[in-house]
Design an enzyme around this catalytic site. Structure first.
Site, short mmCIF file in Angstrom:
data_model
loop_
_atom_site.label_atom_id
_atom_site.label_comp_id
_atom_site.label_asym_id
_atom_site.label_seq_id
_atom_site.Cartn_x
_atom_site.Cartn_y
_atom_site.Cartn_z
N ASN A 161 0.89 -0.81 -0.09
CA ASN A 161 0.38 0.14 -0.10
C ASN A 161 0.87 2.00 -0.14
O ASN A 161 1.20 1.64 0.96
CB ASN A 161 -0.45 0.05 0.75
CG ASN A 161 -1.75 1.18 1.67
OD1 ASN A 161 -1.70 2.30 0.87
ND2 ASN A 161 -2.91 1.29 1.90
N ASP A 193 -1.26 -3.85 10.63
CA ASP A 193 -2.84 -4.18 9.38
C ASP A 193 -3.74 -3.24 10.45
O ASP A 193 -3.86 -2.71 11.75
CB ASP A 193 -3.17 -5.38 10.79
CG ASP A 193 -3.54 -6.25 10.18
OD1 ASP A 193 -3.79 -6.18 8.60
OD2 ASP A 193 -4.84 -6.46 10.07
N HIS A 201 -4.20 6.45 14.08
CA HIS A 201 -3.68 5.24 14.27
C HIS A 201 -1.79 4.76 14.64
O HIS A 201 -1.45 4.68 14.89
CB HIS A 201 -4.47 4.59 13.98
CG HIS A 201 -4.56 4.56 12.47
ND1 HIS A 201 -4.71 5.98 11.81
CD2 HIS A 201 -5.21 3.02 11.73
CE1 HIS A 201 -5.63 5.26 10.65
NE2 HIS A 201 -5.61 4.38 10.32
P1 IMP Z 1 -4.31 -4.02 5.78
O1 IMP Z 1 -3.62 -3.47 4.23
O2 IMP Z 1 -5.05 -5.63 5.78
O3 IMP Z 1 -4.05 -3.55 7.04
O4 IMP Z 1 -6.02 -2.92 5.11
C1 IMP Z 1 -6.41 -2.03 6.32
C2 IMP Z 1 -7.53 -1.18 5.23
O5 IMP Z 1 -8.39 -0.73 6.57
C3 IMP Z 1 -7.08 -0.78 3.93
O6 IMP Z 1 -7.25 -1.17 2.82
C4 IMP Z 1 -8.42 0.27 4.44
O7 IMP Z 1 -9.99 0.24 3.80
C5 IMP Z 1 -8.39 0.97 5.80
N1 IMP Z 1 -7.79 1.26 6.68
C6 IMP Z 1 -6.62 1.41 7.35
N2 IMP Z 1 -5.91 2.79 7.61
C7 IMP Z 1 -6.81 3.55 7.29
C8 IMP Z 1 -6.10 4.51 7.18
O8 IMP Z 1 -5.39 5.07 7.22
N3 IMP Z 1 -7.26 6.00 6.25
C9 IMP Z 1 -8.56 4.74 5.90
N4 IMP Z 1 -8.22 3.63 5.90
C10 IMP Z 1 -7.53 2.76 6.58
#
Ligand code: IMP
Length: 191
Positions: free
Chosen positions: A10, A68, A175
């Site tokens: 990301n 995560d 966060h």
């Molecule tokens: P991960 O990559 O599995 O941790 O997915 C995290 C998901 O949570 C992201 O794809 C977003 O949809 C959401 N998310 C996490 N942090 C943020 C943020 O700072 N802003 C908006 N969405 C977030």
């Protein structure tokens, strides 16, 4: 400069992490030629971040961190939680937001973003740090910055959604910032 690999594809997260951990050389998955996908099938943020950081650290034999994170909405009993990235069938940011708003059915709700950052060292030792940011889900999207649920996550103190904040503002209160600050302090004594 000390090196840290960040186990994420990301680009938004990578940018946020690079901005906050300025004293480290941050390597991306591209930099280490890691092309596999990792199934995020644990039922906690901590579990998924540990899984991602462990797999990547073993692959590259470098100290590795993984984030995560996700959004927990009070009126939806903590959903989308660990399913934040793939809440809707399509899994796009727009479709995920649409699903949230449909489920909220015209009601605003308090919510929080949670970030679990795990560092896995080359010797297998690991530590996890949690950060939270409280806000509220509003019923229409506002702002053009950021990613994910940023356009519907409203922070009272700033009277803005995350998507209306420039990087510098979001990175002061997010966060991820809170979890990374704890990691930073830990690394000062342990790396
Ligand atoms: P991960 O990559 O599995 O941790 O997915 C995290 C998901 O949570 C992201 O794809 C977003 O949809 C959401 N998310 C996490 N942090 C943020 C943020 O700072 N802003 C908006 N969405 C977030």
């Amino acid at each position: 400069m000390k090196e840290l690999v960040v186990a994420t594809n990301n680009e938004h997260k990578l940018k946020e992490i690079r901005n906050i951990l300025k004293d480290y050389k941050i390597l991306s998955l591209k930099d280490i030629n890691f092309c596999n996908s990792i199934l995020e099938d644990e039922n906690t943020f901590e579990g998924n971040s540990l899984k991602k950081a462990t797999i990547v650290s073993k692959y590259c034999s470098k100290n590795t961190i993984a984030d995560d994170s996700g959004l927990c909405i009070s009126l939806l009993n903590g959903e989308p939680g660990v399913f934040s990235a793939r809440y809707s069938n399509e899994g796009t940011d727009d479709a995920n937001i649409e699903k949230v708003l449909k489920k909220l059915n015209g009601k605003e709700s308090s919510a929080k973003f949670i970030s679990a950052i795990t560092i896995v060292f080359t010797n297998g030792n690991h530590e996890t740090f949690i950060g939270e940011c409280k806000g509220k889900i509003i019923l229409e999207k506002k702002g053009k910055y950021g990613f994910g649920y940023d356009p519907i996550f409203f922070v009272e103190k700033y009277k803005k959604t995350f998507a209306e904040m420039k990087d510098i503002e979001k990175n002061e209160i997010s966060h991820r910032r809170k979890a990374l600050d704890k990691l930073k302090q830990y690394l000062e004594n342990n790396l």
